[in-house]
Scaffold this active site. Structure first.
Site, PDB file in Angstrom:
ATOM      1  N   HIS A 190       0.840  -1.202   0.000  1.00  0.00           N
ATOM      2  CA  HIS A 190       0.000   0.000   0.000  1.00  0.00           C
ATOM      3  C   HIS A 190       0.875   1.253   0.000  1.00  0.00           C
ATOM      4  O   HIS A 190       0.808   2.090   0.887  1.00  0.00           O
ATOM      5  CB  HIS A 190      -0.865  -0.070   1.248  1.00  0.00           C
ATOM      6  CG  HIS A 190      -2.000   0.902   1.355  1.00  0.00           C
ATOM      7  ND1 HIS A 190      -1.834   2.253   1.241  1.00  0.00           N
ATOM      8  CD2 HIS A 190      -3.311   0.697   1.598  1.00  0.00           C
ATOM      9  CE1 HIS A 190      -2.998   2.828   1.425  1.00  0.00           C
ATOM     10  NE2 HIS A 190      -3.911   1.928   1.630  1.00  0.00           N
ATOM     11  N   ASP A 203     -10.453   6.777  -4.792  1.00  0.00           N
ATOM     12  CA  ASP A 203     -10.227   5.469  -4.183  1.00  0.00           C
ATOM     13  C   ASP A 203     -10.700   4.431  -5.197  1.00  0.00           C
ATOM     14  O   ASP A 203     -11.868   4.069  -5.223  1.00  0.00           O
ATOM     15  CB  ASP A 203     -11.023   5.375  -2.863  1.00  0.00           C
ATOM     16  CG  ASP A 203     -10.565   4.217  -1.986  1.00  0.00           C
ATOM     17  OD1 ASP A 203     -10.980   4.166  -0.825  1.00  0.00           O
ATOM     18  OD2 ASP A 203      -9.800   3.373  -2.500  1.00  0.00           O
ATOM     19  N   GLU A 240      -1.034   1.208  -5.350  1.00  0.00           N
ATOM     20  CA  GLU A 240      -0.841  -0.011  -4.574  1.00  0.00           C
ATOM     21  C   GLU A 240      -0.793  -1.244  -5.459  1.00  0.00           C
ATOM     22  O   GLU A 240      -1.602  -1.383  -6.377  1.00  0.00           O
ATOM     23  CB  GLU A 240      -1.983  -0.111  -3.554  1.00  0.00           C
ATOM     24  CG  GLU A 240      -2.124   1.169  -2.712  1.00  0.00           C
ATOM     25  CD  GLU A 240      -3.409   1.252  -1.934  1.00  0.00           C
ATOM     26  OE1 GLU A 240      -3.926   2.384  -1.748  1.00  0.00           O
ATOM     27  OE2 GLU A 240      -3.926   0.201  -1.528  1.00  0.00           O
TER      28      GLU A 240
HETATM   29  O1  TA6 Z   1      -6.134   1.555  -0.291  1.00  0.00           O
HETATM   30  C1  TA6 Z   1      -7.059   2.531  -0.143  1.00  0.00           C
HETATM   31  C2  TA6 Z   1      -7.754   2.352   1.188  1.00  0.00           C
HETATM   32  O2  TA6 Z   1      -8.336   1.097   1.279  1.00  0.00           O
HETATM   33  C3  TA6 Z   1      -8.731   3.495   1.404  1.00  0.00           C
HETATM   34  O3  TA6 Z   1     -10.055   3.069   1.314  1.00  0.00           O
HETATM   35  C4  TA6 Z   1      -8.366   4.056   2.761  1.00  0.00           C
HETATM   36  O4  TA6 Z   1      -9.114   3.574   3.763  1.00  0.00           O
HETATM   37  C5  TA6 Z   1      -6.901   3.676   2.862  1.00  0.00           C
HETATM   38  O5  TA6 Z   1      -6.807   2.422   2.281  1.00  0.00           O
HETATM   39  C6  TA6 Z   1      -6.279   3.735   4.221  1.00  0.00           C
HETATM   40  O6  TA6 Z   1      -6.696   2.707   5.023  1.00  0.00           O
HETATM   41  P1  TA6 Z   1      -6.189   2.671   6.555  1.00  0.00           P
HETATM   42  O7  TA6 Z   1      -6.784   1.413   7.144  1.00  0.00           O
HETATM   43  O8  TA6 Z   1      -4.705   2.649   6.539  1.00  0.00           O
HETATM   44  O9  TA6 Z   1      -6.719   3.926   7.203  1.00  0.00           O
END
Ligand code: TA6
Length: 296
Positions: free
Chosen positions: A168, A211, A270
């Site tokens: 990520h 997103d 990601e």
């Molecule tokens: O990868 C994008 C995502 O899934 C978004 O929806 C957002 O929630 C982000 O990840 C961050 O997630 P986190 O659990 O680290 O706050």
């Protein structure tokens, strides 16, 4: 850090293990061709820059370094599920891997690069979790003029298992409003805010919370910072999904570990296998997903 010391491999002089923020153990890497920082908790890359270049990996100034709270920024490893767990609302977002202590199993120099290997295996806690399987995850980080990451997962269980995974990655940009992500043109996607969307013929540009999930997408992508001209190219193997994320104003303000204006300086691209691209392994089988970042 005595528990960590006792399991440590021999470290080359280009790798220092020390105390990072919040008292967390961190490996600081000074390869000839690049430098990096990796927290053992979550095997979390929190910094990388090619020698002579500016930082490529973005980290929030507001990130917490506390037990049970993931670091905000860097490269969180989402495993063995992505996002909310489908059936267990109490399970941590993006899985347990980014909250777990990984073991530094190997560190060696390879020419101008340095290679580190981190290992996570099932624990009593993971076996009691929403994903109770026996497994081994090996994460190889190669630091140099490029950053290469590889996540190998092996099913050590006697039954088949399935999992989702994502690297990520938070990338630093000068201004998100002048940033483009190309390579995904022509691919349909799911906007997590508004649902399935048809393919677009233009690069992804940012003027609101973004997103997006691209399934069956093996393409390389390029993040172009039109403000500075910097291009970050992302090539990957063993990954069939790509996610692009920027929280924009409201979501940034809603996150306690994210500065209100920090959304302007980052973008997540990601490298994943999620949803219909989740991986299924027979007992004894393994899978590798890898990604490489290069800067021009
Ligand atoms: O990868 C994008 C995502 O899934 C978004 O929806 C957002 O929630 C982000 O990840 C961050 O997630 P986190 O659990 O680290 O706050």
């Amino acid at each position: 850090m005595s528990a960590i010391d006792s399991q440590l491999p021999e470290l080359p002089s280009s790798v220092e293990l020390g105390m990072g923020q919040g008292g967390l153990a961190v490996a600081r890497v000074f390869a000839r061709a690049g430098s990096a920082e990796i927290y053992l908790r979550g095997a979390h890359v929190s910094a990388w820059a090619p020698t002579g270049g500016s930082p490529v990996i973005w980290m929030s100034e507001q990130s917490e370094y506390a037990p049970g709270v993931p670091l905000r920024g860097g490269v969180p490893i989402c495993f063995p599920w992505f996002g909310a767990h489908p059936t267990d609302a109490t399970a941590p977002s993006h899985g347990f891997a980014r909250l777990a202590d990984w073991r530094l199993a190997e560190a060696r120099e390879a020419g101008d690069d340095v290679v580190l290997v981190f290992v996570l295996t099932d624990t009593e806690a993971t076996r009691a979790s929403a994903w109770p399987h026996r497994f081994e995850a090996r994460y190889t980080v190669t630091v140099g003029a490029q950053l290469a990451l590889s996540l190998q997962v092996t099913n050590l269980d006697t039954a088949q298992l399935s999992y989702e995974e994502a690297l990520h990655t938070y990338l630093a940009v000068a201004d998100i409003r002048q940033t483009e992500v190309s390579g995904l043109e022509g691919a349909p996607f799911t906007d997590r805010l508004t649902g399935p969307r048809p393919a677009e013929s233009e690069p992804v540009r940012f003027d609101a919370e973004t997103d997006r999930i691209y399934l069956d997408s093996t393409a390389a992508t390029t993040v172009t910072d039109t403000a500075t001209g910097r291009q970050i190219t992302i090539t990957k193997q063993g990954s069939a999904s790509t996610v692009v994320w920027n929280p924009w104003i409201d979501k940034a303000a809603a996150m306690a570990d994210f500065g209100d204006n920090e959304y302007t300086g980052m973008v997540c691209v990601e490298t994943c296998n999620i949803r219909d691209n989740a991986i299924t392994l027979a007992p004894g089988a393994g899978h590798e997903m890898s990604v490489r970042y290069s800067v021009a």
